[in-house]
Design an enzyme around this catalytic site. Structure first.
Site, short mmCIF file in Angstrom:
data_model
loop_
_atom_site.label_atom_id
_atom_site.label_comp_id
_atom_site.label_asym_id
_atom_site.label_seq_id
_atom_site.Cartn_x
_atom_site.Cartn_y
_atom_site.Cartn_z
CD GLU A 85 -13.18 19.41 2.93
OE1 GLU A 85 -12.27 19.54 3.79
OE2 GLU A 85 -12.80 18.22 2.44
N GLY A 100 0.74 -1.20 -0.01
CA GLY A 100 0.12 0.04 -0.09
C GLY A 100 0.92 1.13 0.02
N GLY A 108 0.93 6.64 4.74
CA GLY A 108 1.50 5.76 5.45
C GLY A 108 2.81 4.99 4.95
#
Length: 443
Positions: free
Chosen positions: A178, A19, A23
């Site tokens: 938003e 991934g 992170g």
């Protein structure tokens, strides 16, 4: 199956990262000078700046402005290797990761798979709603919004026409707020110029929030200001309400209210995206891995999880850290340092989250921000908060080109009241609505 077998063993421990979100990318960077081989596996060959996906969805930014190829980002890092593949499973006993292009061995495995949309088991909702978790999602939503108006020009039936003009947004967190604000800006400044034949006073924007406040987790002041701003912009906010069902045309709320809209935007929740193969006992509710203070997955010495997929319980965060960018970035950075410590026979340092606060923009010159600096919390609103939000997001983007393009795009939009990316390329969620010679809808 040669894609991964061509990886050379360099005589160094191999760290496999699954991934390339906030992170995973931060971890890869943190290992630049470590005596390891870094292998990043992702099903896309680029990193996505997810906080601005909604801007792509509402024609404010081009998708190329918020993505950056992994190979370009880490082109100067000699120990970095990338493979574009989908991870199928993990075999902890053999220390193998099975992917769509073969298997790769690891000495240390880091799961940074993030989160995926959570429809809470509602298959009909999953079929008809549009989420915003990827670039493809954002493009599909943009195409759907524009396609709706193109189709509305064909119709004479009032209900059918309104069904194409109206939008339901489920979820009152930052993403939902938003999107609602961005759609209200388009309704006021852009759409009336493009579609002069349509009456945009008929365009309703509904924001449905299951709890009593918007922006849960932010300050009471931020929640109140967000609500007042959205009301000022003409957004209809439904608090303490849930969407019980949606069939692609009618959204039924738990209070009995029915909202007619062909577009429902799902921003109501996420769930972890785990990889098969680990012991089921390490997976907690919400599909997040139980990790210790060093981000080690429960029951494993050489498998770690960071970011949204990791659930680290602390006194300050008994339900785990918020599933936003900052915990992922900080965990990735510290884990890189800790792996370096392990390889040099030093003790790892426990993770302590430095909460820098939260922000949400609501529209032109309107935003809210809870900023934590030097042990104090500051609550900003209005233009100052909007300016702070803009600066933070430009600085946080990956790559100089992306920062420059976003800054130029926002500057142009601010002074011209225009969103220049109003084109339909790719798939759309909108069902085709045709009109007969009398202008009546045939669905």
């Amino acid at each position: 199956m040669e894609g991964l077998t061509k990886l050379e063993h360099l005589g160094k421990p191999r760290v496999v990262i699954v991934g390339g979100g906030f992170g995973g990318l931060e971890l890869a960077k943190a290992l630049a000078d470590a005596p390891v081989q870094v292998v990043l596996i992702d099903k896309q060959n680029y990193h996505t700046f997810q906080p601005l996906l909604y801007q792509v969805a509402t024609a404010g930014l081009d998708e190329g402005d918020i993505v950056s190829p992994f190979r370009k980002i880490l082109s100067e890092q000699a120990n970095f290797y990338f493979r574009m593949a989908e991870v199928k499973s993990v075999d902890p006993a053999a220390r193998l990761v099975e992917t769509s292009i073969g298997c790769v061995r690891y000495d240390y495995l880091v799961l940074a798979t993030g989160a995926t949309t959570n429809y809470f088991g509602d298959e009909e909702m999953a079929k008809h709603a549009i989420a915003i978790k990827s670039v493809d999602d954002a493009i599909e939503l943009r195409n759907t919004v524009l396609s709706n108006f193109e189709q509305a020009l064909q119709l004479g039936d009032r209900e059918q026409l309104n069904s194409l003009l109206d939008f339901v947004i489920v979820g009152g967190g930052p993403t939902g707020v938003e999107i609602a604000g961005a759609l209200s800006e388009l309704r006021k400044h852009v759409f009336p110029k493009d579609y002069r034949e349509l009456d945009f006073r008929e365009m309703d924007i509904h924001l449905v929030q299951s709890g009593p406040v918007l922006l849960k987790g932010m300050s009471e002041n931020a929640s109140h200001q967000a609500l007042e701003s959205l009301k000022k912009f003409g957004v209809q906010v439904w608090l303490d309400a849930r969407v019980k069902s949606y069939d692609g045309y009618t959204a039924t709320l738990n209070n009995g209210k029915q909202l007619i809209a062909r577009t429902l935007i799902w921003a109501a929740g996420v769930t972890g995206d785990p990889v098969p193969g680990l012991d089921a006992t390490c997976l907690l509710p919400g599909n997040r891995y139980a990790v210790d203070a060093y981000n080690r997955v429960q029951g494993y010495e050489n498998i770690f999880a960071i970011g949204d997929i990791a659930l680290m319980k602390t006194d300050a965060f008994p339900e785990g850290h918020p599933m936003v960018a900052q915990p992922a970035l900080q965990q990735g950075r510290l884990l890189g340092q800790n792996l370096h410590r392990v390889l040099t026979n030093r003790l790892m340092q426990p993770f302590e989250y430095d909460d820098k606060g939260s922000m949400a923009t609501i529209g032109r010159n309107h935003a809210v921000a809870d900023i934590k600096l030097f042990g104090k919390e500051y609550h900003l609103q209005g233009f100052i908060a909007w300016l702070a939000w803009s600066v933070v997001h430009v600085v946080a983007l990956v790559g100089f080109r992306n920062r420059l393009m976003v800054l130029l795009g926002w500057t142009w939009s601010y002074f011209s009241f225009d969103k220049g990316l109003r084109y339909i390329i790719g798939k759309t969620k909108s069902p085709l609505v045709e009109a007969d010679v009398e202008g009546k809808a045939i669905v």
